[in-house]
Design an enzyme around this catalytic site. Sequence first.
Site, PDB file in Angstrom:
ATOM      1  N   GLY A 288     -19.050   3.920  -6.977  1.00 12.82           N
ATOM      2  CA  GLY A 288     -17.733   4.088  -6.377  1.00 12.82           C
ATOM      3  C   GLY A 288     -16.829   4.983  -7.206  1.00 12.82           C
ATOM      4  CE  LYS A 407      -3.579  -2.101  -0.954  1.00 13.42           C
ATOM      5  NZ  LYS A 407      -3.409  -1.200  -2.110  1.00 13.42           N
ATOM      6  N   GLY A 448      -7.370  10.049  -4.589  1.00 13.18           N
ATOM      7  CA  GLY A 448      -8.664  10.618  -4.254  1.00 13.18           C
ATOM      8  C   GLY A 448      -9.803   9.636  -4.222  1.00 13.18           C
ATOM      9  CB  SER A 449     -10.198   6.037  -4.947  1.00 11.98           C
ATOM     10  OG  SER A 449      -9.154   5.494  -4.157  1.00 11.98           O
ATOM     11  CB  SER A 450     -14.408   6.215  -1.567  1.00 16.46           C
ATOM     12  OG  SER A 450     -14.510   4.988  -2.263  1.00 16.46           O
ATOM     13  CB  THR A 470       1.838   2.920   8.240  1.00 15.86           C
ATOM     14  OG1 THR A 470       2.299   2.937   6.879  1.00 15.86           O
ATOM     15  CG2 THR A 470       0.321   3.021   8.253  1.00 15.86           C
ATOM     16  CD  GLU A 540      -0.135  -0.164   5.596  1.00 16.80           C
ATOM     17  OE1 GLU A 540      -0.744   0.684   4.930  1.00 16.80           O
ATOM     18  OE2 GLU A 540       0.181   0.013   6.786  1.00 16.80           O
TER      19      GLU A 540
END
Length: 606
Positions: A288, A407, A448-450, A470, A540
Amino acid sequence: MKAPWTWRSPVPALLAVDLALVALAWWLAFWLRFNLDVPPEFAALGLRSTPLALVAYGVVLLALRVHRHVWKYTSLPELRRLAAAVGLGAALTAVSVLMVRLPQFPRSVLLLHPVLVVLLLGAVRAGWRSLVERTERLAGGARPLLVLGSLQDAAGALRALKGSSNWLPVGILTPLASERWRSLQDIAVVGTLSELAQAATRSGVHTALVASPVGSDARRQALQLAAEARITLLTLPRPDEFLRAEGSAGLRKIQLEDLLGRAPVALDAENLAEMFSGHVVAITGAGGSIGSELCRQVARLGVGRLVCIDISEYAIYQLEQELRQAHPQMQGVYYTANIRDEARLRAILDQHRPAVVFHAAAYKHVPLMEEHNEVEALRTNVLGTLNVARAAAACGARRFVMISTDKAVNPTNVMGASKRLAEMVVQAVAAREPRTDFVSVRFGNVLGSSGSVVPLFNAQIARGGPVTVTHPDIVRYFMTIPEAAQLVLQAGLMGRSGQIFVLDMGDAVKIVELARMLIRLHGKTEEEVPISYIGLRPGEKLFEELLANDETTEPTPHAKLRIAKTNGALLGVEEIVRWVDQAGPQPDARALRDWLQAQVPEYKPR
């Protein structure tokens, strides 16, 4: 054997030019001595003495082989030899004049003359070198370039461009109005940043180098102006990129992280090298974004053997190819394995006995885990973490570091609550396994992370838009992948068992501003690629929390790391395993959330 001089050689011509300049300097010395009005009798005296100076300097210049120097490569060593030749020539001229005993010869001429000779001979060489370099660079395809930044910032950029055959600076645009009409290294300040479009048109330039500091307002202003003027923006490589840059000016296109601005991480390199050098390190989720960067960082620190584990065959294959090429001396072992398979994990770790285990494998996509996949978040993020932690303790690992998320703070979604529960599970294992130090590290979004917003926005911009945001007020904390990985390493080094580290994420960034910057980085405007608002997705938040303040965290010796204060009794991990197993493959969503809220009281589902 030295090649003989011939009249086809440039040496006689160069000597003739120098002697002509010596003669000119001789007459300039007389001119200055008599305040720009030489009396006739002294003019005759100057005429009679000129051959003496020419002979003296000619002998010295030939003796010291000054004319073997190639003017277009003139540098300090050549100028030092030239100065020595002028000094000897001046001495020989003075001796000749005194021996001839010219009547009433003004001796101040003997002092003025060598100064003028150095200036003239040095200037003609420097001018010739500048002319040749510019001509060769243009003939070789060097592209004209504007430099954007204050004179202080531009000085470093021009040094980096020195000798580059690819780029030719033709002007400087400064954000400071007080620097207009000045010049630096013979490059003129042609205006302020706001005049970028006009300066580019006048110079026929389509590319500009941003010399202003990372994250500065000048960089953001340059981006907006460049997008409107269709100018490509470049920047110098970051320190970690210099080794990979070709030549002294391996410029690259400006990127999002260059605009957001993050101060470099100060690492305890000596102790990190001691922790990893020659030892075995295992990393889950190695394919990852964060896992692969951890692999790169650990490989640079001289790890003895790197055990890479990931469920994705393609991701682990790509990682293997990259690390084999970048670190051929490193012993790497690559496994496709699922962290939910405890027996497989134990077999791998028992075989290699890692000293440090980094646990980066997780499900992290909030909306995807919020609907239809809630039980998968529990099985992977909670039970998978428990499996890795137990396997690390069983194999005798000294340290275990879990990658957590912002989160997990007052979570409003299943993904965040599952990561908070995973933190609690790690603390419970830490209380039972004193031989291993168990640490968790929280941080926010990684550029830029997946699965992150940046690749999504890039794809939408490539399609011509719209870019979907959003909510106009939604904000997030961002850091670069290398910075996140480095801070994870640092936390792993300094953490005590059971601690949860919080990273300093800097200032929150509005997602809509992020979208605007990306649109401009693609050379587009909002008229060409519009932004549309689609509403908050399930689970979210408008604002993420890191709890990085004095009320909820404690400081550490590292400025970018704090320790979260956590309360509550330790969990019974067996009960958690039993409930998830009994819940089955498709548990009731409401029942799952109620159970999760009972385990994580701060979880408030939306």
